[in-house]
Write an enzyme that holds these catalytic residues in place. Structure first.
Site, PDB file in Angstrom:
ATOM      1  N   CYS A  39     -10.500  -3.509  -4.605  1.00  0.00           N
ATOM      2  CA  CYS A  39      -9.602  -4.526  -4.947  1.00  0.00           C
ATOM      3  C   CYS A  39     -10.205  -5.793  -5.588  1.00  0.00           C
ATOM      4  O   CYS A  39      -9.594  -6.423  -6.313  1.00  0.00           O
ATOM      5  CB  CYS A  39      -8.406  -4.941  -3.851  1.00  0.00           C
ATOM      6  SG  CYS A  39      -7.389  -3.554  -3.598  1.00  0.00           S
ATOM      7  N   CYS A  80      -3.838   0.322  -2.588  1.00  0.00           N
ATOM      8  CA  CYS A  80      -3.810  -0.695  -1.912  1.00  0.00           C
ATOM      9  C   CYS A  80      -2.748  -1.843  -2.507  1.00  0.00           C
ATOM     10  O   CYS A  80      -2.452  -1.641  -3.803  1.00  0.00           O
ATOM     11  CB  CYS A  80      -5.205  -1.498  -1.905  1.00  0.00           C
ATOM     12  SG  CYS A  80      -6.536  -0.738  -1.056  1.00  0.00           S
ATOM     13  N   GLU A 117      -2.922  -4.898  -3.070  1.00  0.00           N
ATOM     14  CA  GLU A 117      -3.381  -5.793  -4.119  1.00  0.00           C
ATOM     15  C   GLU A 117      -3.294  -5.127  -5.457  1.00  0.00           C
ATOM     16  O   GLU A 117      -2.966  -5.936  -6.514  1.00  0.00           O
ATOM     17  CB  GLU A 117      -4.604  -6.344  -3.753  1.00  0.00           C
ATOM     18  CG  GLU A 117      -4.920  -7.248  -2.509  1.00  0.00           C
ATOM     19  CD  GLU A 117      -4.956  -6.429  -1.248  1.00  0.00           C
ATOM     20  OE1 GLU A 117      -4.657  -5.006  -1.225  1.00  0.00           O
ATOM     21  OE2 GLU A 117      -5.893  -6.635  -0.406  1.00  0.00           O
ATOM     22  N   ASN A 134       0.695  -1.153   0.035  1.00  0.00           N
ATOM     23  CA  ASN A 134       0.073  -0.076   0.152  1.00  0.00           C
ATOM     24  C   ASN A 134       0.925   1.257   0.051  1.00  0.00           C
ATOM     25  O   ASN A 134       1.853   1.477   0.514  1.00  0.00           O
ATOM     26  CB  ASN A 134      -1.028   0.011   1.093  1.00  0.00           C
ATOM     27  CG  ASN A 134      -0.443  -0.222   2.636  1.00  0.00           C
ATOM     28  OD1 ASN A 134       0.306  -0.934   2.737  1.00  0.00           O
ATOM     29  ND2 ASN A 134      -1.189   0.225   3.346  1.00  0.00           N
TER      30      ASN A 134
HETATM   31  N1  THU Z   1      -5.087  -1.925   2.473  1.00  0.00           N
HETATM   32  C1  THU Z   1      -4.558  -2.470   1.707  1.00  0.00           C
HETATM   33  O1  THU Z   1      -3.497  -2.322   1.002  1.00  0.00           O
HETATM   34  N2  THU Z   1      -4.944  -3.891   1.196  1.00  0.00           N
HETATM   35  C2  THU Z   1      -6.088  -4.248   1.942  1.00  0.00           C
HETATM   36  O2  THU Z   1      -6.495  -5.333   1.980  1.00  0.00           O
HETATM   37  C3  THU Z   1      -6.791  -3.552   3.043  1.00  0.00           C
HETATM   38  C4  THU Z   1      -6.507  -2.239   3.112  1.00  0.00           C
HETATM   39  C5  THU Z   1      -4.595  -0.524   2.782  1.00  0.00           C
HETATM   40  C6  THU Z   1      -5.292   0.945   2.558  1.00  0.00           C
HETATM   41  C7  THU Z   1      -4.690   1.841   3.459  1.00  0.00           C
HETATM   42  O3  THU Z   1      -3.651   2.061   2.979  1.00  0.00           O
HETATM   43  C8  THU Z   1      -4.512   1.007   4.613  1.00  0.00           C
HETATM   44  O4  THU Z   1      -4.556  -0.402   4.372  1.00  0.00           O
HETATM   45  C9  THU Z   1      -5.511   1.173   5.851  1.00  0.00           C
HETATM   46  O5  THU Z   1      -6.721   0.855   5.351  1.00  0.00           O
END
Ligand code: THU
Length: 129
Positions: free
Chosen positions: A89, A53, A55, A42
């Site tokens: 995602c 994110c 993913e 992220n």
């Molecule tokens: N986030 C992800 O990168 N993937 C996930 O599956 C859940 C959430 C990130 C988005 C943000 O930068 C942080 O986690 C908090 O929500």
């Protein structure tokens, strides 16, 4: 490559997460049909909604490298339960063929789901004219 090995790659990528605002570091490892592994983390932003994110970052990296078919995606965070991909995602995941999505946490819990299980009744290209 087994699921735990792919999760170990995701954990390694996770150390590069840029998450100064939430403090919630996420790592993803995407295994392409070619056998190559693409990482994603992220990447947050001072303008909060601009962040991406892990993913989607992994999928963008793989597609940029010319990959479109995937075996598995592992995602890991320090969450009480295996880290579940957000809705945005999930929509990106159903766009490409991928056999399984491995949710993990740093405690070692795993959950394996298909994209259709993550996002049933998804909107897709078939709906477009
Ligand atoms: N986030 C992800 O990168 N993937 C996930 O599956 C859940 C959430 C990130 C988005 C943000 O930068 C942080 O986690 C908090 O929500």
């Amino acid at each position: 490559m087994n699921d735990r090995e792919l999760v170990a790659h995701a954990a390694e990528f996770r150390s590069r997460a840029y998450a100064p605002y939430s403090g919630f570091a996420v790592g993803a490892a995407l295994l392409a049909r070619s056998g190559k592994i693409y990482g994603g983390v992220n990447v947050e932003n001072a303008s909060y909604p601009v962040g991406i994110c892990a993913e989607r970052a992994a999928i963008a990296a793989a597609v940029t490298a010319g990959e479109r078919e995937f075996e598995a995606l592992a995602v890991i965070a320090d969450s009480p339960a295996p880290c579940a991909p957000c809705g945005m995602c999930r929509q990106v995941l159903v766009e490409f063929p991928i056999a399984r999505v491995i949710l993990a946490n740093t405690a070692g819990d795993l959950r394996v789901l298909t994209p259709a299980e993550l996002l049933p009744h998804a909107f897709g290209a078939a709906a477009l004219p």
